[in-house]
Design a protein around this motif. Structure first.
Motif, PDB file in Angstrom:
ATOM      1  N   LEU A 178      52.417  29.868   9.231  1.00 44.05           N
ATOM      2  CA  LEU A 178      52.633  29.849  10.671  1.00 44.05           C
ATOM      3  C   LEU A 178      53.691  30.878  11.089  1.00 44.05           C
ATOM      4  O   LEU A 178      53.552  31.528  12.126  1.00 44.05           O
ATOM      5  CB  LEU A 178      53.064  28.451  11.118  1.00 44.05           C
ATOM      6  CG  LEU A 178      52.022  27.344  10.927  1.00 44.05           C
ATOM      7  CD1 LEU A 178      52.596  25.997  11.340  1.00 44.05           C
ATOM      8  CD2 LEU A 178      50.760  27.649  11.719  1.00 44.05           C
ATOM      9  N   GLU A 179      54.733  31.019  10.292  1.00 41.47           N
ATOM     10  CA  GLU A 179      55.759  32.016  10.600  1.00 41.47           C
ATOM     11  C   GLU A 179      55.165  33.426  10.639  1.00 41.47           C
ATOM     12  O   GLU A 179      55.433  34.210  11.557  1.00 41.47           O
ATOM     13  CB  GLU A 179      56.883  31.955   9.566  1.00 41.47           C
ATOM     14  CG  GLU A 179      57.748  30.703   9.662  1.00 41.47           C
ATOM     15  CD  GLU A 179      58.769  30.629   8.545  1.00 41.47           C
ATOM     16  OE1 GLU A 179      58.664  31.427   7.582  1.00 41.47           O
ATOM     17  OE2 GLU A 179      59.677  29.779   8.623  1.00 41.47           O
ATOM     18  N   VAL A 180      54.351  33.737   9.630  1.00 45.90           N
ATOM     19  CA  VAL A 180      53.733  35.067   9.573  1.00 45.90           C
ATOM     20  C   VAL A 180      52.814  35.276  10.768  1.00 45.90           C
ATOM     21  O   VAL A 180      52.805  36.348  11.392  1.00 45.90           O
ATOM     22  CB  VAL A 180      52.954  35.235   8.248  1.00 45.90           C
ATOM     23  CG1 VAL A 180      52.143  36.529   8.265  1.00 45.90           C
ATOM     24  CG2 VAL A 180      53.913  35.221   7.068  1.00 45.90           C
ATOM     25  N   LEU A 197      51.613  37.789  16.033  1.00 53.01           N
ATOM     26  CA  LEU A 197      51.206  37.667  17.430  1.00 53.01           C
ATOM     27  C   LEU A 197      52.276  38.233  18.361  1.00 53.01           C
ATOM     28  O   LEU A 197      51.962  38.904  19.353  1.00 53.01           O
ATOM     29  CB  LEU A 197      50.949  36.197  17.783  1.00 53.01           C
ATOM     30  CG  LEU A 197      49.659  35.565  17.266  1.00 53.01           C
ATOM     31  CD1 LEU A 197      49.637  34.081  17.604  1.00 53.01           C
ATOM     32  CD2 LEU A 197      48.442  36.258  17.850  1.00 53.01           C
ATOM     33  N   HIS A 198      53.536  37.951  18.050  1.00 55.85           N
ATOM     34  CA  HIS A 198      54.642  38.490  18.849  1.00 55.85           C
ATOM     35  C   HIS A 198      54.623  40.012  18.817  1.00 55.85           C
ATOM     36  O   HIS A 198      54.780  40.675  19.849  1.00 55.85           O
ATOM     37  CB  HIS A 198      55.969  37.955  18.301  1.00 55.85           C
ATOM     38  CG  HIS A 198      57.160  38.338  19.121  1.00 55.85           C
ATOM     39  ND1 HIS A 198      57.831  39.538  18.939  1.00 55.85           N
ATOM     40  CD2 HIS A 198      57.805  37.690  20.128  1.00 55.85           C
ATOM     41  CE1 HIS A 198      58.821  39.610  19.789  1.00 55.85           C
ATOM     42  NE2 HIS A 198      58.840  38.499  20.528  1.00 55.85           N
ATOM     43  N   VAL A 212      45.055  31.392  21.940  1.00 56.72           N
ATOM     44  CA  VAL A 212      44.618  30.498  20.866  1.00 56.72           C
ATOM     45  C   VAL A 212      43.593  31.197  19.985  1.00 56.72           C
ATOM     46  O   VAL A 212      43.641  31.097  18.749  1.00 56.72           O
ATOM     47  CB  VAL A 212      44.049  29.182  21.440  1.00 56.72           C
ATOM     48  CG1 VAL A 212      43.463  28.319  20.327  1.00 56.72           C
ATOM     49  CG2 VAL A 212      45.137  28.406  22.181  1.00 56.72           C
ATOM     50  N   GLU A 213      42.689  31.932  20.608  1.00 56.70           N
ATOM     51  CA  GLU A 213      41.702  32.708  19.841  1.00 56.70           C
ATOM     52  C   GLU A 213      42.391  33.738  18.956  1.00 56.70           C
ATOM     53  O   GLU A 213      42.040  33.897  17.776  1.00 56.70           O
ATOM     54  CB  GLU A 213      40.740  33.399  20.814  1.00 56.70           C
ATOM     55  CG  GLU A 213      39.694  34.270  20.157  1.00 56.70           C
ATOM     56  CD  GLU A 213      38.841  35.014  21.165  1.00 56.70           C
ATOM     57  OE1 GLU A 213      38.233  36.033  20.794  1.00 56.70           O
ATOM     58  OE2 GLU A 213      38.790  34.564  22.340  1.00 56.70           O
ATOM     59  N   THR A 232      44.308  35.712  13.670  1.00 59.19           N
ATOM     60  CA  THR A 232      45.439  36.187  12.887  1.00 59.19           C
ATOM     61  C   THR A 232      45.613  35.355  11.624  1.00 59.19           C
ATOM     62  O   THR A 232      45.849  35.890  10.530  1.00 59.19           O
ATOM     63  CB  THR A 232      46.732  36.139  13.733  1.00 59.19           C
ATOM     64  OG1 THR A 232      46.560  36.945  14.886  1.00 59.19           O
ATOM     65  CG2 THR A 232      47.914  36.647  12.931  1.00 59.19           C
ATOM     66  N   LEU A 233      45.490  34.047  11.740  1.00 58.72           N
ATOM     67  CA  LEU A 233      45.577  33.183  10.551  1.00 58.72           C
ATOM     68  C   LEU A 233      44.494  33.514   9.554  1.00 58.72           C
ATOM     69  O   LEU A 233      44.741  33.594   8.342  1.00 58.72           O
ATOM     70  CB  LEU A 233      45.462  31.713  10.961  1.00 58.72           C
ATOM     71  CG  LEU A 233      46.722  30.997  11.429  1.00 58.72           C
ATOM     72  CD1 LEU A 233      46.380  29.600  11.913  1.00 58.72           C
ATOM     73  CD2 LEU A 233      47.760  30.943  10.321  1.00 58.72           C
TER      74      LEU A 233
END
Length: 242
Positions: free
Chosen positions: A187-189, A194-195, A227-228, A233-234
């Motif tokens: 989640l951090e990555v 995203l940022h 959200v998409e 990204t995940l």
């Protein structure tokens, strides 16, 4: 003269599940069946006397859609699963129908009273425990994105993600982790990436001379689909479907 008491309005019928009209026609054609054969099968085998060839044709043309019970019967006549006739399901009810399950099947499997389950399905607000949620995900074969949508966490997830990309992403690792049961490092990555994407788009738009209005439009489009972008990204970071 006393007026008779007002009669309560009858409950609205549940919305039809998303129907894949081309798939229905393709499956029927592959079986060398005509609309009249499908209609007869639904009347004779599933007790739906109102189904006519014209109604089957209307379904295939997309001018109307079968109800949940009609869709299950249609799948039976076409020798396919209900899921093959449904567009991508999103709600709890749509996922249940795509698996050909009755409400009491789901309620019993996850350990809920039938009325409680039906209320959650109708209001699209899942209130099950963690154990019941895990049982639901297994029963309906839900991917993680589908599970988040079905359990009504999409809105809160979008709010946390928007705050993460527009401010300090580090502050939103914990709120996102409460909504998405994944490894904290993943989640951090994802939040950091995203940022970076969001801030990079804003800077690039300004440098192209788009001005604050152009940057705002670009940024808002990114936030509307946050959200998409998060699931994409995940997926790219893990190299597999979430």
């Amino acid at each position: 003269m006393r007026r008779p008491p007002a009669q309560p309005n009858p409950p609205s019928p549940p919305p039809s599940p998303p129907f894949d009209a081309p798939a229905a026609r393709r499956l029927r054609t592959a079986l060398s069946m005509g609309p009249e054969h499908v209609a007869y099968g639904m009347r004779a085998s599933y007790g739906l006397p109102h189904v006519t060839p014209d109604l089957v044709i209307a379904w295939e043309r997309g001018t109307t859609a079968p109800t949940g019970s009609e869709l299950i019967a249609l799948a039976g006549v076409l020798w396919c699963s209900p899921g093959e006739l449904i567009g991508r399901p999103r709600t709890l009810r749509e996922h249940r129908i795509s698996h050909g399950l009755a409400p009491d099947d789901v309620a019993r499997a996850v350990g809920l009273e039938l009325l409680a389950y039906l209320s959650m399905e109708e209001n699209e607000e899942w209130r099950g425990t963690d154990r019941q949620s895990s049982a639901l995900a297994e029963l309906l074969d839900l991917s993680l994105p589908d599970f988040i949508t079905v359990t009504g966490r999409d809105r809160k997830l979008a709010e946390s993600l928007c705050s993460a990309v527009t401010t300090r992403w580090q502050a939103y690792v914990r709120p996102v982790a409460k909504l998405v049961p994944l490894d904290r490092r993943l989640l951090e990555v994802a939040l950091q990436e995203l940022h970076r994407q969001y801030q990079g788009q804003m800077v690039a738009t300004l440098s192209w001379g788009g001005g604050s209005s152009g940057a705002g439009d670009t940024g808002q489009d990114f936030l509307d689909r946050i959200v998409e972008h998060f699931w994409t990204t995940l997926q790219s970071n893990t190299g597999q479907n979430t």
